[in-house]
Write a protein that holds these residues in place. Structure first.
Motif, PDB file in Angstrom:
ATOM      1  N   HIS A 127       4.698 -11.601 -34.394  1.00  0.00           N
ATOM      2  CA  HIS A 127       5.704 -11.118 -33.432  1.00  0.00           C
ATOM      3  C   HIS A 127       5.900  -9.635 -33.758  1.00  0.00           C
ATOM      4  O   HIS A 127       6.829  -9.257 -34.470  1.00  0.00           O
ATOM      5  N   GLY A 130       8.976  -7.237 -33.986  1.00  0.00           N
ATOM      6  CA  GLY A 130      10.035  -8.166 -33.588  1.00  0.00           C
ATOM      7  C   GLY A 130       9.916  -8.654 -32.150  1.00  0.00           C
ATOM      8  O   GLY A 130      10.800  -9.350 -31.656  1.00  0.00           O
ATOM      9  N   ALA A 153       6.371 -13.567 -38.763  1.00  0.00           N
ATOM     10  CA  ALA A 153       7.582 -13.020 -38.149  1.00  0.00           C
ATOM     11  C   ALA A 153       8.255 -12.043 -39.106  1.00  0.00           C
ATOM     12  O   ALA A 153       9.487 -11.926 -39.140  1.00  0.00           O
ATOM     13  N   SER A 156      10.917  -9.876 -37.721  1.00  0.00           N
ATOM     14  CA  SER A 156      11.720 -10.520 -36.687  1.00  0.00           C
ATOM     15  C   SER A 156      13.065 -11.053 -37.149  1.00  0.00           C
ATOM     16  O   SER A 156      13.674 -11.865 -36.447  1.00  0.00           O
TER      17      SER A 156
END
Ligand SMILES: *Cc1c(COP(=O)(O)O)cnc(C)c1O
Length: 355
Positions: A127, A130, A153, A156
């Motif tokens: 991701h 983010g 992530a 994130s």
């Protein structure tokens, strides 16, 4: 000097008060009171059922790949921090790159299926900045072909997607608590999973497989975080909302002051509550980027070329060519973004770039 990022430091007396607890307990590691407390606080802040904190954000990727990758091919993004690819290679799996979407900068879900072979075991996507991957499409593909999904992530923390934590998606999701990340423990990380059996495996894998002093639940490694790092986490924790709010302020100023006629900014996916973790801008050419970088550096402003280079080009992978990722990597730069970056500095950065 204006760096690309600056570690958020809590008031030192608040950190010392947490460290004092570790001293009082004479307990420095092996899941002491501070680690467990930080885990509970994060679980409730993020509204997730299960997590385990680790000593960095790379080892949970490695553990997840060890458990789910099975030495096979892993479909992954070329546009991420090197840890994403390196973890795959380190665990004796083969990264198979799939190019990225030119605006979202996440893996292009429409190109995943054609990269699947009989050896494919997982999809490992980031991701990036983010910004969530196309989670729904990836889930459908994974189900259809019986693949596991791991999300890096790392960027994130605090991101919500469809009104829940981004960490709730995928078979395993990981985050980094490195000092440069939004929430940090100096060095640290965390892993998330929903399946009970997988939670069990991840947990035991992070502590040598120990099930009590004399028994083992399978193969493990040491991914434990210490009480001293948890102390930093507990001292930073009360400031999470402030950190996100202040970063949002900086992002809004950039959005307002930059001239976007010749630069492209990150397109955030719909239904995302973003965390303002990075401010990447994409120039028309690498030449412009280099020129802007030089001008900013002369004023002691240090943005960072992030991510560069595209990971399919690093020497230990035999990467296929990834035209979009390579092109974006050559033209993208992250602007300074941290708590306490003053408005006059932001104005200076923007006017230099616009010029
Ligand atoms: C920071 C980062 C990592 C690694 O985290 P560490 O805590 O430094 O080990 C992994 N992936 C991405 C995308 C990152 O930015």
């Amino acid at each position: 000097m204006i760096p690309v990022t600056q570690t958020f430091l809590p008031p030192i007396d608040e950190y010392q008060a947490q460290v004092q607890r570790a001293f009082d307990n004479r307990w420095l590691t092996n899941r002491g009171e501070l680690v467990k407390e930080l885990e509970e606080k994060l679980k409730s802040y993020l509204s997730v059922d299960w997590l385990t904190i680790t000593n960095n954000g790379t080892i949970p990727l490695q553990i997840a790949i060890k458990l789910l990758g099975k030495g096979g091919e892993i479909i992954t993004t070329p546009f991420s921090y090197v840890a994403t690819t390196a973890s795959i290679v380190w665990e004796n799996c083969t990264p198979v790159f799939v190019d990225i979407h030119p605006e979202y900068l996440t893996i292009d879900e429409t190109k995943i299926e054609q990269a699947i072979t009989e050896k494919t075991t997982c999809i490992l996507a980031t991701h990036v900045f983010g910004n969530p991957c196309h989670i729904e499409a990836i889930e459908i593909i994974a189900k259809k072909y019986g693949l596991s999904v791991i999300y890096d992530a790392a960027h994130s923390f605090g991101v919500n997607y469809n009104d829940q934590s981004i960490f709730n998606y995928g078979d395993v999701s990981t985050c980094s608590f490195h000092a440069t990340k939004l929430f940090h423990t100096g060095e640290g990380g965390v892993m998330f999973a929903k399946d009970k059996d997988l939670q069990h495996k991840l947990f035991y894998a992070h502590n040598f497989g120990h099930n009590g002093p004399l028994a083992f639940h399978g193969l493990g490694i040491n991914a434990k975080i210490s009480e001293l790092q948890a102390a930093m986490g507990l001292a930073v924790f009360p400031y999470i909302e402030t950190i996100i709010k202040e970063r949002k302020y900086v992002v809004e100023q950039y959005d307002k002051l930059l001239d976007f006629s010749k630069i492209q900014k990150l397109k955030i996916r719909a239904n995302t509550e973003w965390n303002y973790s990075y401010y990447p801008i994409i120039f028309e050419t690498e030449t412009t980027l280099l020129k802007v970088q030089e001008v900013l550096n002369q004023k002691e402003i240090f943005p960072r070329r992030y991510f560069y280079p595209s990971l399919n080009t690093i020497e230990y992978v035999k990467g296929q060519s990834m035209p979009i990722s390579e092109d974006i990597a050559s033209r993208i730069m992250c602007l300074p973004l941290y708590v306490g970056l003053e408005l006059d500095k932001i104005e200076e950065i923007c006017s230099l770039i616009n010029e």
